[in-house]
Design a protein around this motif. Structure first.
Motif, short mmCIF file in Angstrom:
data_model
loop_
_atom_site.label_atom_id
_atom_site.label_comp_id
_atom_site.label_asym_id
_atom_site.label_seq_id
_atom_site.Cartn_x
_atom_site.Cartn_y
_atom_site.Cartn_z
N ALA A 174 0.83 -1.21 0.00
CA ALA A 174 0.00 0.00 0.00
C ALA A 174 0.86 1.26 0.00
O ALA A 174 0.56 2.25 -0.68
CB ALA A 174 -0.93 -0.02 1.21
N VAL A 175 1.97 1.22 0.78
CA VAL A 175 2.87 2.38 0.80
C VAL A 175 3.49 2.61 -0.57
O VAL A 175 3.58 3.75 -1.06
CB VAL A 175 3.95 2.17 1.88
CG1 VAL A 175 5.03 3.25 1.79
CG2 VAL A 175 3.32 2.18 3.27
N ARG A 176 3.92 1.52 -1.21
CA ARG A 176 4.51 1.66 -2.54
C ARG A 176 3.49 2.21 -3.54
O ARG A 176 3.81 3.06 -4.37
CB ARG A 176 5.05 0.31 -3.01
CG ARG A 176 6.28 -0.16 -2.24
CD ARG A 176 6.96 -1.31 -2.98
NE ARG A 176 6.07 -2.46 -3.09
CZ ARG A 176 6.01 -3.43 -2.19
NH1 ARG A 176 6.78 -3.38 -1.09
NH2 ARG A 176 5.20 -4.45 -2.36
N ASP A 177 2.27 1.73 -3.46
CA ASP A 177 1.24 2.24 -4.37
C ASP A 177 0.97 3.72 -4.13
O ASP A 177 0.77 4.50 -5.08
CB ASP A 177 -0.05 1.42 -4.18
CG ASP A 177 0.12 -0.02 -4.62
OD1 ASP A 177 1.08 -0.30 -5.37
OD2 ASP A 177 -0.71 -0.87 -4.21
N GLU A 178 0.97 4.11 -2.84
CA GLU A 178 0.72 5.53 -2.52
C GLU A 178 1.84 6.42 -3.04
O GLU A 178 1.59 7.50 -3.60
CB GLU A 178 0.58 5.67 -1.01
CG GLU A 178 0.19 7.09 -0.57
CD GLU A 178 -0.01 7.19 0.92
OE1 GLU A 178 -0.27 8.30 1.41
OE2 GLU A 178 0.09 6.14 1.60
N GLU A 179 3.09 5.96 -2.89
CA GLU A 179 4.21 6.74 -3.40
C GLU A 179 4.15 6.85 -4.92
O GLU A 179 4.40 7.92 -5.50
CB GLU A 179 5.52 6.08 -2.97
CG GLU A 179 5.77 6.16 -1.47
CD GLU A 179 7.05 5.45 -1.07
OE1 GLU A 179 7.66 4.81 -1.96
OE2 GLU A 179 7.44 5.53 0.11
N LEU A 185 1.47 6.69 -6.78
CA LEU A 185 0.38 7.58 -7.14
C LEU A 185 0.76 9.05 -6.92
O LEU A 185 0.45 9.92 -7.75
CB LEU A 185 -0.86 7.22 -6.31
CG LEU A 185 -2.11 8.07 -6.56
CD1 LEU A 185 -2.55 7.96 -8.02
CD2 LEU A 185 -3.24 7.63 -5.63
N SER A 186 1.43 9.32 -5.80
CA SER A 186 1.85 10.70 -5.53
C SER A 186 2.82 11.20 -6.60
O SER A 186 2.76 12.36 -7.05
CB SER A 186 2.50 10.78 -4.14
OG SER A 186 1.58 10.38 -3.15
N LYS A 187 3.71 10.31 -7.03
CA LYS A 187 4.67 10.69 -8.06
C LYS A 187 3.97 11.00 -9.37
O LYS A 187 4.29 11.98 -10.06
CB LYS A 187 5.68 9.56 -8.25
CG LYS A 187 6.80 9.88 -9.22
CD LYS A 187 7.79 8.73 -9.29
CE LYS A 187 8.92 9.07 -10.26
NZ LYS A 187 9.90 7.95 -10.35
N LYS A 188 2.98 10.17 -9.71
CA LYS A 188 2.23 10.42 -10.94
C LYS A 188 1.47 11.74 -10.87
O LYS A 188 1.42 12.52 -11.83
CB LYS A 188 1.25 9.26 -11.18
CG LYS A 188 1.91 7.95 -11.58
CD LYS A 188 2.48 8.04 -12.98
CE LYS A 188 3.05 6.69 -13.41
NZ LYS A 188 3.66 6.77 -14.78
#
Length: 314
Positions: free
Chosen positions: A282-287, A289-292
């Motif tokens: 979940a943390v990796r997905d959030e990072e 998404l934030s980068k995108k």
């Protein structure tokens, strides 16, 4: 019984050949000058029937009903059978024309081999599923009460109806009689080894003084045995018995409790590890998404600056 196997083959080429008749010999000689004609080869079929008995001692009489009581009008020849036990020992043998003497058999598995012969292979092939009957007497005769009404016979005299009593009929008179099927309760119940597909046979004697003259055949196809309900005490014991791995009163553990505890501990560790993996994902997905979102915002901001510069230029 239905045969477990059926094998059709040619019999002996030397001993099982029917010689031609004199008429065939003369006709062949007159037609082609041949002095001899080949005989007709006899074929044989061997059927194997397997069955098992659960009673300690039972009298058994095998019978091929479709070939029974036939001699000169029989479609086959050499209708023989042989009864063997599980070790291959011959216990009884006979022919299909008439019944042999009963064979006393105990509990175990048995095999019946049947030999049928005929010159035509097609006739033998049409009998590969020939049924075999086993006549076995019951330990005790089963009573079938006779009533004067159909509903009383169907309900087994529910309500206290009495069977038909002895009486006389005048010449030309008639009386309806209804036979109740044998009961599965009491001391004369249908034996447990009687299964669906079996047939119970008996007779209805209209005149006890002349049973051979007034006897009418009875046939009954028994249904499956009723399902036995568990005893109340057994059900209470099953409910009171602890499940595997469940703790008992007083802090004691059931048999196999340690293994269950270890399994539970291992399961909890696996669950925690799975939760940790999900949290990291979940943390990796959030990072990501934030980068995108950041890249999209910067691109949009660059477009706005380019548009503002164009307006100021013109």
């Amino acid at each position: 019984l239905r045969p477990a196997s059926a094998v059709v083959a040619a019999a002996s080429a030397e001993l099982d050949v029917l010689p031609p008749s004199d008429a065939e010999m003369r006709a062949a000689a007159a037609a082609g000058g041949v002095a001899s004609v080949e005989g007709t080869q006899v074929h044989e079929m061997r059927l194997k029937y397997a069955f098992e008995l659960t009673e300690k001692e039972t009298s058994v009489v095998p019978r091929l009903q479709s070939l029974h009581d036939q001699l000169y009008d029989s479609p086959l020849d050499s209708m023989l059978w042989r009864l063997q036990d599980a070790n291959g020992a011959t216990l009884q043998y006979g022919g299909a024309m008439h019944d042999a003497r009963p064979a006393k058999l105990g509990k175990g598995s048995y095999v019946i081999d049947v030999l049928l012969r005929h010159p035509e292979v097609g006739l033998l092939s049409s009998l590969t599923d020939l049924p075999l009957l086993l006549h076995m007497p019951l330990p005790k005769p089963l009573g079938c009460p006779v009533y004067g009404a159909r509903h009383t016979a169907s309900s087994r005299a529910h309500g206290g109806a009495e069977p038909v009593s002895a009486g006389w009929l005048t010449k030309g008179a008639h009386k309806d009689l209804y036979v109740s099927p044998p009961s599965r309760e009491g001391g004369v119940a249908v034996p447990e080894w009687v299964a669906p597909g079996d047939v119970l046979v008996g007779e209805l004697r209209l005149d006890v003084t002349s049973p051979t003259v007034s006897a009418l055949p009875l046939v009954f196809e028994p249904p499956s045995h009723p399902t036995k309900a568990k005893e109340k005490d057994e059900e209470e014991d099953d409910e009171a018995a602890p499940k595997d791995g469940a703790p008992l009163a007083g802090g004691a553990a059931a048999a196999g409790g340690e293994a269950v505890v270890e399994t539970v501990t291992a399961t909890e560790a696996e669950a925690k590890e799975a939760e940790a993996r999900e949290a990291a994902a979940a943390v990796r997905d959030e990072e990501a998404l934030s980068k995108k979102l950041l890249e999209g915002s910067l691109a949009h901001l660059g477009s706005l600056r380019a548009a503002s510069a164009s307006r100021s230029r013109y």
